[in-house]
Design an enzyme around this catalytic site. Structure first.
Site, short mmCIF file in Angstrom:
data_model
loop_
_atom_site.label_atom_id
_atom_site.label_comp_id
_atom_site.label_asym_id
_atom_site.label_seq_id
_atom_site.Cartn_x
_atom_site.Cartn_y
_atom_site.Cartn_z
N GLU A 1 0.83 -1.21 0.00
CA GLU A 1 0.00 0.00 0.00
C GLU A 1 0.86 1.26 0.00
O GLU A 1 0.56 2.25 0.68
CB GLU A 1 -0.96 -0.02 1.19
CG GLU A 1 -1.97 -1.15 1.13
CD GLU A 1 -3.06 -1.06 2.18
OE1 GLU A 1 -2.94 -0.22 3.10
OE2 GLU A 1 -4.05 -1.80 2.07
N GLU B 1 -6.83 -7.69 -0.99
CA GLU B 1 -7.44 -7.58 0.33
C GLU B 1 -8.91 -7.25 0.20
O GLU B 1 -9.28 -6.10 -0.04
CB GLU B 1 -6.75 -6.52 1.20
CG GLU B 1 -5.36 -6.88 1.66
CD GLU B 1 -4.79 -5.90 2.67
OE1 GLU B 1 -5.58 -5.08 3.22
OE2 GLU B 1 -3.57 -5.92 2.89
#
Length: 711
Positions: free
Chosen positions: A186, A257
C-alpha cells in the site's frame, strides 16, 4: 459444542481433508495475461484467504488450512513479519510460531497455493508495521523512500526470505506452492509524502524484487504506478466498484485484500460485515473480469504478546469466516463456500469466453461470458439497495433482490444469489470450566515505585520514550525530586505526553492516570496533588500500547512526556521540562522474568505475598497461580473482566495486552476474553501470571471453553 447433522457433516468433511492432504501443491511455471494468472499453461480463477502464521500456533495450522480448503479456498496468503524474524540486525528467528517454512509446507501438503507478501513493510495492524525498531538507530535512515540505508536493510531481508524459500524448493518454479510474491505494501498511501524519492523507490523496489529471480510474478497492492512486470492490485471492501484496473492490458485484475470485517481498537465496537455484502462484491469483481480474490482475513487470529500496533485489541478480525479461535462463522463461511463452488462450476466461460455488458434497467446490468466452445455464464446485477427488480434476460424474467447478483449457469439457470444465504446461522458459546476465585491459590507482589535517587541514568530534559526502551517494554519511568522553595497552594501537576498512557505518582502514591486513543494523540492531565515539606518524589510512568503501523516518516515519530509543570493557585510556578530527570526502563518484574516458570518464585528484589493474601485493586501488581489443563480440544479463553489494564502470560508466553477499563460508547469493554491456545499448555501444572497496571480483582478471573451452536 457443534451439534446436529450440520455439525456432523462438517466434522466428517474436515477430517477427510486432513487425512487426505489433498495432494501437495506443485505449480510449476506461473505467468499471466490480461485475463488471469496462468499456471502450467492453464488460466486460473483463484480464491485466496489470508492466514498469518504468527497469529495462530503450529498446532492450529493444519485445521485452519483444512477448513479454508473445505471452504473453497485455493491460495493461502500471508505476510512475512520482518520484526519477528530479525529482532536484531543479522540475527534471525524462524522457530515456533515464526516457522514460516513449516507453515508453507503445511499449505503445500494440503494441496493449496501460497501468496507470499514479503513487504517487508506490511502495516497489518502489526507493531511498527513489521519494521524492526532497531532501524530507528541507523544513521541517516528514512523509511520507504529512495534512501540508501533503508534500501540496504530492506534488500538484505527480502533477499534472505527469497533465498530461504529457494533453499526449501518452495517457489512454483521449483515445484513448490508459492505462485505470487508481494514487494512493498500500500505504498500509494504515502508516496505523495516523498515527492523527490517516492517514484524512484517504487521503481527500485520492483527492479530489486524481479532481480531476485523467483520465477513467479510479483505484485504491488494499491500501487497504480507499479512498474512492469509487477502487477498492481486492489485492497478494500468494494474493488468491483472502486478499482480502476491493472495499469496494463496484459496484467490480470486482482484483489489482494477483500476485508471480511475490519480491525478493532480498544474503546471500539466490532465491525460486522454481512455474508451477503461480501458475496455481492466478490461476484461483481468476477463479473468485471476479476480473477483473483483474497479475503483479508479468512482467519485473523490473535495478536499475542506485544505484537499489536497502537491501541489494537488482541483479537484480530474475529468476524472473519474463521473466527479468532479457528471456529467457523456461519452464514459467512458457508455462503462464501457456495459462491466459490458456483463460480468454479462456470470456470471455462469465465476464463475463455467473450465478455459483454448489457443494460437491463436504470440500475441493473448483465455481465455475460461465453461463446460457442466455452459455454455461457451471466451475472445479473441489481444495484438498487432498496427495491426488488424484475429484469428480462434472453426472453426470461428474473426477480433480483435489492443489492444483489444472480449467477446464471448456461446463461439461464440461477445457481447462486448473493443476497440469499441458505446456510443456517451459528452462535458462539462460552462455557466456564474453572473459576479462579480461591484466594489461597494466588500470590501477589507489587512493583516498587522508583524515586529519583533510585535511578542511575539521568538527563537534563524529558527524553523520548522509544529511544530509551527500544520497544523491549511498554513502560518507562520518569522521576524527579522536587523541594519547593516557597509554599505552593493548591498544587496541580500538569502533564502532557505523546505516549498512550500516563500514571502520576507523588511520594509513592498514585495521584492520577490518563490515556489517549487511536484518535487522540496527546495525553493532557491536570492532577491535584499534596506536597510535603522538604523533598518530594514525582514519578511518572509512561506506557505505550503498541507502536504505529503506518504513515510516512515513522522513524521520526516520538513518544513519551513532553511537558511537566507545577501549577500553584492556578498559576504555572515551576516548569520541570528542562530539569534533571532520572529514568528507569521497564518494570522490575519484567527484568527478572517473573512470568517464567523457572523464575517465578525467584524475583528479588520483589517478594511474593503468602498464599491467600490477595492485594486487590492495587496498581502495578503481579498475580500468579497454577491451573490444570481442561480436557478436550475446544478452544480456551481467559475472562479478565474484573481487571483493568495489563498483560497475561501462560507458561511464560504472553497471550496479549488487556484493557478492560477502556470502555466503548455503549459502556462495554472492547475485549474481555483472551485466547489461550492449547499449544501453550502442558498436560498438567500451567503457570498463569497477570500484570495489572491500574487495579483489579483477580478472584473474578475465570477459564472457559469456546464452541458453536447451530440454529
Amino acid at each position: 459444542m457443534e451439534s446436529g447433522r450440520a455439525g456432523l457433516l462438517w466434522a466428517i468433511g474436515v477430517f477427510l481433508v486432513l487425512i487426505g492432504g489433498g495432494g501437495a501443491a506443485a505449480a510449476g511455471r506461473v505467468t499471466y495475461d490480461g485475463r488471469s494468472l496462468i499456471i502450467d499453461g492453464q488460466r486460473k480463477l483463484l480464491f485466496s484467504g489470508s492466514i498469518h502464521y504468527p497469529r495462530s500456533t503450529p498446532q492450529m495450522w493444519p485445521s485452519l488450512i483444512a477448513k479454508a480448503k473445505a471452504g473453497g479456498i485455493d491460495v493461502i496468503q500471508t505476510y512475512v513479519f520482518w520484526n519477528l524474524h530479525e529482532p536484531k540486525p543479522g540475527q534471525y528467528d524462524f522457530r515456533g510460531r515464526n516457522d514460516l517454512v513449516k507453515f508453507i509446507k503445511q499449505v503445500q501438503y494440503q494441496g493449496l497455493y501460497v501468496c507470499l507478501r514479503i513487504g517487508p513493510f506490511i502495516e497489518a495492524e502489526w507493531n511498527y508495521g513489521g519494521l524492526p525498531v532497531w532501524l530507528r538507530d541507523v544513521p541517516g535512515i528514512v523509511y520507504r523512500t529512495d534512501n540508501e540505508p533503508f534500501k540496504f536493510y530492506m534488500r538484505n531481508f527480502t533477499t534472505k526470505i527469497v533465498n530461504l524459500m529457494k533453499s526449501e524448493g518452495l517457489y512454483a518454479s521449483q515445484g513448490g506452492p508459492i505462485i505470487l510474491s508481494q514487494i512493498e505494501n500500500e505504498y500509494g498511501n504515502v508516496e505523495g509524502a516523498f515527492p523527490q524519492g517516492g517514484a524512484a523507490y517504487v521503481r527500485w523496489a520492483a527492479k530489486m524484487a524481479v532481480g531476485l529471480q523467483t520465477g513467479v510474478p510479483w505484485i504491488m497492492c494499491k500501487q497504480p504506478d507499479a512498474p512492469d512486470p509487477v502487477i498492481n492490485t486492489c485492497n478494500g471492501m468494494r474493488c468491483g466498484e472502486t478499482f480502476s484496473g491493472p495499469n496494463s492490458p496484459d496484467k490480470p485484475k486482482m484483489w489482494t485484500e477483500n476485508w471480511s470485517s475490519f480491525f478493532q481498537v480498544f474503546g471500539g465496537e466490532p465491525y460486522i460485515r454481512s455474508a451477503e455484502d461480501i458475496a455481492f462484491h466478490v461476484a461483481l469483481f468476477v463479473a468485471k473480469n476479476g480473477s483473483y480474490i483474497n479475503y483479508y482475513m479468512y482467519h485473523g487470529g490473535t495478536n499475542f504478546g506485544r505484537s499489536a500496533s497502537s491501541y489494537f485489541i488482541t483479537g484480530y478480525y474475529d468476524q472473519a469466516p474463521l473466527d479468532e479461535y479457528g471456529l467457523v462463522r456461519q452464514p459467512k463461511y458457508g455462503h462464501l463456500k457456495e459462491l466459490h463452488a458456483a463460480i468454479k462450476s462456470c470456470m471455462k466461460p469465465l476464463l475463455m469466453g467473450k465478455h459483454t455488458l448489457l443494460s437491463l434497467g436504470p440500475l441493473q446490468q448483465a455481465y455475460v461470458f461465453g461463446d460457442a466452445t466455452s459455454g455461457c455464464v451471466a451475472f445479473l446485477v441489481n444495484n438498487n439497495a432498496a427495491n426488488v427488480a424484475t429484469v428480462t434476460f434472453r426472453n426470461k424474467a428474473y426477480r433480483l433482490r435489492p443489492k444483489s447478483i444472480a449467477i446464471l449457469q448456461n446463461c439461464r439457470t440461477v445457481i447462486f444469489e448473493t443476497a440469499k444465504a441458505n446456510v443456517p446461522k451459528n452462535t458462539r458459546v462460552t462455557t466456564m470450566v474453572k473459576r479462579f476465585d480461591a484466594a489461597e491459590t494466588w500470590t501477589t507482589v507489587t512493583e516498587t515505585v522508583p524515586g529519583f535517587s533510585d535511578t542511575s541514568f539521568r538527563a537534563n530534559s524529558l527524553l523520548e520514550h522509544t529511544n530509551l526502551t527500544k520497544d523491549t517494554t511498554d513502560y518507562l519511568w520518569y522521576t524527579i525530586g522536587f523541594n519547593p522553595k516557597s509554599p505552593c497552594v493548591k498544587p496541580v501537576l500538569h502533564i502532557e505526553s505523546l505516549g498512550h498512557v500516563v500514571h502520576a505518582f507523588v511520594n509513592n502514591a498514585r495521584k492520577g492516570s490518563g490515556h489517549g486513543s487511536r484518535d487522540i494523540k496527546v495525553v493532557k492531565m491536570d492532577v491535584p496533588i499534596q506536597l510535603t515539606r522538604g523533598q518530594n518524589n514525582i514519578s511518572i510512568l509512561s506506557a505505550m500500547v503498541g507502536l504505529p503501523d503506518s504513515g510516512a516518516f515513522l522513524e521520526k515519530r516520538t513518544f513519551g512526556l513532553r511537558k511537566v509543570q507545577m501549577i500553584c493557585s492556578g498559576v504555572i510556578k515551576y516548569d520541570f521540562s528542562g530539569s534533571k530527570w532520572g529514568y528507569q526502563v521497564g518494570l522490575v518484574g519484567e527484568k527478572v522474568g517473573i512470568y517464567d516458570r523457572t523464575n517465578v518464585m525467584n524475583v528479588k528484589p520483589l517478594k511474593w505475598s503468602p498464599k491467600g493474601v490477595v492485594l486487590k485493586n492495587r496498581p502495578l501488581t503481579w498475580y500468579q497461580r497454577w491451573f490444570e489443563t481442561p480436557k478436550g480440544d475446544d478452544p480456551l479463553v481467559l475472562n479478565v473482566g474484573t481487571m483493568g489494564k495489563g498483560e497475561v502470560w501462560v507458561n511464560g508466553q504472553s497471550i496479549g495486552r488487556y484493557w478492560v477499563s477502556f470502555l466503548t460508547r455503549a459502556g462495554r469493554p472492547s475485549q474481555s476474553m483472551y485466547h489461550i491456545p492449547r499449544g501453550f499448555l502442558k498436560d498438567s501444572g500451567n503457570l498463569l501470571v497477570v500484570f495489572e497496571e491500574e487495579g483489579g480483582d483477580p478472584l473474578g478471573i475465570s477459564l472457559s471453553r469456546v464452541s458453536v451452536n447451530w440454529s
